[in-house]
Design a protein around this motif. Sequence first.
Motif, PDB file in Angstrom:
ATOM      1  N   LEU A   1       0.806  -1.215   0.314  1.00 32.21           N
ATOM      2  CA  LEU A   1      -0.174   0.361  -0.027  1.00 32.21           C
ATOM      3  C   LEU A   1       0.719   1.389   0.283  1.00 32.21           C
ATOM      4  N   PRO A   2       2.201   1.479   0.439  1.00 35.10           N
ATOM      5  CA  PRO A   2       2.846   2.619   0.710  1.00 35.10           C
ATOM      6  C   PRO A   2       3.892   2.456  -0.596  1.00 35.10           C
ATOM      7  N   SER A   3       3.168   1.749  -1.427  1.00 38.24           N
ATOM      8  CA  SER A   3       4.370   1.441  -3.109  1.00 38.24           C
ATOM      9  C   SER A   3       3.817   3.026  -3.533  1.00 38.24           C
ATOM     10  N   GLU A   4       5.023   3.717  -4.296  1.00 39.90           N
ATOM     11  CA  GLU A   4       4.824   4.661  -4.940  1.00 39.90           C
ATOM     12  C   GLU A   4       3.800   4.668  -6.763  1.00 39.90           C
ATOM     13  N   ASP A   5       3.603   3.153  -6.791  1.00 37.81           N
ATOM     14  CA  ASP A   5       2.780   2.950  -8.340  1.00 37.81           C
ATOM     15  C   ASP A   5       1.177   3.236  -7.569  1.00 37.81           C
ATOM     16  N   THR A   6       1.225   4.217  -8.596  1.00 35.49           N
ATOM     17  CA  THR A   6      -0.677   3.816  -7.930  1.00 35.49           C
ATOM     18  C   THR A   6      -1.846   3.584  -8.510  1.00 35.49           C
ATOM     19  N   GLU A   7      -1.377   2.464  -9.148  1.00 36.55           N
ATOM     20  CA  GLU A   7      -2.328   1.194  -9.918  1.00 36.55           C
ATOM     21  C   GLU A   7      -1.946   0.311  -9.063  1.00 36.55           C
ATOM     22  N   VAL A   8      -0.826  -0.460  -7.793  1.00 35.77           N
ATOM     23  CA  VAL A   8      -0.224  -1.333  -7.276  1.00 35.77           C
ATOM     24  C   VAL A   8      -1.423  -0.883  -5.847  1.00 35.77           C
ATOM     25  N   LYS A   9      -1.086   0.267  -5.161  1.00 34.55           N
ATOM     26  CA  LYS A   9      -2.181   1.029  -4.703  1.00 34.55           C
ATOM     27  C   LYS A   9      -3.691   0.510  -4.737  1.00 34.55           C
ATOM     28  N   LEU A  10      -4.260   0.970  -6.129  1.00 37.07           N
ATOM     29  CA  LEU A  10      -5.373   0.824  -5.486  1.00 37.07           C
ATOM     30  C   LEU A  10      -5.947  -0.368  -6.148  1.00 37.07           C
ATOM     31  N   ALA A  11      -5.378  -1.186  -6.133  1.00 37.69           N
ATOM     32  CA  ALA A  11      -5.488  -2.988  -6.666  1.00 37.69           C
ATOM     33  C   ALA A  11      -5.682  -3.778  -5.036  1.00 37.69           C
ATOM     34  N   VAL A  12      -4.345  -3.163  -4.111  1.00 38.70           N
ATOM     35  CA  VAL A  12      -4.589  -2.862  -3.262  1.00 38.70           C
ATOM     36  C   VAL A  12      -5.987  -2.826  -2.104  1.00 38.70           C
ATOM     37  N   LEU A  13      -6.567  -1.279  -2.433  1.00 41.23           N
ATOM     38  CA  LEU A  13      -7.750  -0.642  -2.039  1.00 41.23           C
ATOM     39  C   LEU A  13      -9.031  -1.854  -2.283  1.00 41.23           C
ATOM     40  N   LYS A  14      -8.585  -2.374  -3.763  1.00 43.60           N
ATOM     41  CA  LYS A  14     -10.092  -3.038  -3.786  1.00 43.60           C
ATOM     42  C   LYS A  14     -10.321  -4.823  -3.110  1.00 43.60           C
ATOM     43  N   ALA A  15      -8.877  -4.718  -3.181  1.00 41.23           N
ATOM     44  CA  ALA A  15      -8.406  -6.318  -2.253  1.00 41.23           C
ATOM     45  C   ALA A  15      -9.124  -6.492  -1.094  1.00 41.23           C
ATOM     46  N   LEU A  16      -8.549  -5.339  -0.216  1.00 43.03           N
ATOM     47  CA  LEU A  16      -8.890  -5.114   1.282  1.00 43.03           C
ATOM     48  C   LEU A  16     -10.290  -5.011   1.672  1.00 43.03           C
ATOM     49  N   GLY A  17     -11.533  -4.365   0.425  1.00 45.75           N
ATOM     50  CA  GLY A  17     -12.801  -4.869   1.013  1.00 45.75           C
ATOM     51  C   GLY A  17     -13.070  -6.119   1.172  1.00 45.75           C
ATOM     52  N   PRO A  18     -13.136  -7.418   0.671  1.00 47.23           N
ATOM     53  CA  PRO A  18     -13.632  -8.567   0.792  1.00 47.23           C
ATOM     54  C   PRO A  18     -12.353  -9.587   2.016  1.00 47.23           C
ATOM     55  N   VAL A  19     -11.392  -8.680   1.732  1.00 51.92           N
ATOM     56  CA  VAL A  19     -10.115  -9.296   2.845  1.00 51.92           C
ATOM     57  C   VAL A  19     -10.860  -9.455   4.144  1.00 51.92           C
ATOM     58  N   LEU A  20     -11.108  -7.545   4.381  1.00 46.92           N
ATOM     59  CA  LEU A  20     -11.313  -7.326   5.890  1.00 46.92           C
ATOM     60  C   LEU A  20     -12.795  -8.216   6.208  1.00 46.92           C
ATOM     61  N   ASN A  21     -14.093  -7.960   5.217  1.00 49.53           N
ATOM     62  CA  ASN A  21     -15.117  -8.833   5.227  1.00 49.53           C
ATOM     63  C   ASN A  21     -14.853 -10.703   5.980  1.00 49.53           C
ATOM     64  N   ILE A  22     -13.871 -10.629   5.977  1.00 51.86           N
ATOM     65  CA  ILE A  22     -13.810 -11.613   6.600  1.00 51.86           C
ATOM     66  C   ILE A  22     -12.757 -12.026   8.506  1.00 51.86           C
ATOM     67  N   LEU A  23     -11.805 -10.608   8.312  1.00 51.03           N
ATOM     68  CA  LEU A  23     -10.977 -10.418   9.016  1.00 51.03           C
ATOM     69  C   LEU A  23     -11.869  -9.808  10.111  1.00 51.03           C
ATOM     70  N   LEU A  24     -13.175  -8.801   9.736  1.00 45.57           N
ATOM     71  CA  LEU A  24     -13.040  -7.751  10.877  1.00 45.57           C
ATOM     72  C   LEU A  24     -14.409  -8.670  11.555  1.00 45.57           C
ATOM     73  N   PRO A  25     -15.335 -10.051  11.099  1.00 47.83           N
ATOM     74  CA  PRO A  25     -16.273  -9.747  12.584  1.00 47.83           C
ATOM     75  C   PRO A  25     -15.516 -10.732  13.732  1.00 47.83           C
ATOM     76  N   ARG A  26     -14.366 -10.832  13.619  1.00 46.36           N
ATOM     77  CA  ARG A  26     -12.939 -11.604  14.147  1.00 46.36           C
ATOM     78  C   ARG A  26     -12.958 -10.658  15.774  1.00 46.36           C
ATOM     79  N   LYS A  27     -13.628  -9.931  17.374  1.00 41.55           N
ATOM     80  CA  LYS A  27     -13.850  -9.040  17.771  1.00 41.55           C
ATOM     81  C   LYS A  27     -12.230  -9.337  17.610  1.00 41.55           C
ATOM     82  N   ASP A  28     -11.544 -10.204  17.917  1.00 41.73           N
ATOM     83  CA  ASP A  28      -9.934 -10.400  18.653  1.00 41.73           C
ATOM     84  C   ASP A  28      -9.238  -9.339  17.749  1.00 41.73           C
TER      85      ASP A  28
END
Length: 488
Positions: A202-229
């Motif tokens: 995510l800290p990469s200077e490549d904006t295309e990589v940043k955007l790809a990471v941000l798009k992937a974070l949504g589905p990833v967080l859908n799995i991680l966030l329900p865990r309170k810990d």
Amino acid sequence: MAGIMQAARVQPGAVASRLVQILQQDEVSVGQKVAAYEGLRTVPLEQGMEAGLIGSLIAVASQQMRAAPEEASSELQAAASDTLAALSGSYFGPVMRELQKHLRPFVLPAEFTLLTLGKVIAASVYRCVPFLGITLTTMQTVMRGIDDSRRRGAFCTALECTCGAISTYLRSWERSTYPQITRQRFSAHLLPTYRYLLSAWLPSEDTEVKLAVLKALGPVLNILLPRKDLQNQIDGDIPLLLAQYGKNIEAFYITKVLGQILQASSSKNPIPEVYVAAISHTLSYQVTSKAQRPYQLCRENHTEISHVFLQLARSHPSQLLGIFHRKLLMGEEDTRVGILALMSYVIGAEVPGLASLCIKSVKSVLTDGSPRERPMRSLPLGGRLEKTVQKTSLATSEIIIASGRGLSQELWERLLGCVTRTPYTDSMTPLCRCLRTWPRSGSSTDKQPPSAGSLRHLRLPSSCWPGSWCCQHPPSREKGAEWLRCSC
């Protein structure tokens, strides 16, 4: 192509065999091979085709899909990838085994191997369940060696598809014949991948990589966030996400991830207070008229910002309203317009106990008499921003009154007092809607409008007293002018 389709209905095996032969010939042009792949996708390759033919097709498509850029064009690679993904519908096992053969631990996968894997997993969720764990583990081992932007983008796309399939499975795991896999097991595979995405990619200077990471974070967080810990760990990533604004990427995707994190928090486990001010200051600027691109042109981002502030209002109401109040008192007019619009949205969502906290802030705008900013009293001579302040302030007042919470005699007198002032003629209709709504807003004593006798000092015309015609019908401009003449 029409001739191929017609022949395929009669002899699909013979047509498919001929097309595979075309793909295997080196002297055939790229355009002809792409056309052959398109033809194969139109051939009904149902179960029952000769195993050798299907194996040859999978082998040649896999080889051309993974070829080096100097050996095969991206158009040919994409055509081979699409054909393999389509073939997996009838021959899932052979296609998945071929893909897994080229997704090995600590070995860099080809770009289109990742992209094809994502397509196959997204299209065959329940059949992919036995492969999900090993796929996530292998992806975790290979991502540290990926340093080119195209392959990183393909990795994020595959991860996005995989996590989307996992979410589908978790919602309806009983549809799978494979033994149940829990969220805890999936999140154990995903957490290291998530951490590396945020810390290294995510800290990469490549904006295309940043955007790809941000798009992937949504589905990833859908799995991680329900865990309170895991929530406290993820909350700690908020400053890093805020730092991504203004780096030539679409703000909507950043705001959407922030909204997911806040949505997962609750009154029992809210985000730390230290982040409330940082989020408020960063996002409130984006809804002002002076916001620069890409903020001011993205309605989706504005909608997500409203949702973020709604979550903040639910978890930290007093702190958020304190920030709003300070911005209304000290900010420039465009800032006040944006804050009032956000307050209208938050109050309209009927967050418990919030309306009464907003009244003081709204009054500060309705009665502002400072020489620097007189958004209400200078309206006839003012500009568009002043009129927007007026409109938003009165809209907020209507919502507060309709909610029936936090009403007082002082607010009633202020509203009626506005009717008698010449600069307020443009406000007459919304003001009278407020007066009309008040008697219906509740039954407790402090919510009832005061008696007519207690309002004599306001020099109101008789038509403006409580219970009169003005509290039942919004006036026209002509009627407003008549009221003003009567009050003088």
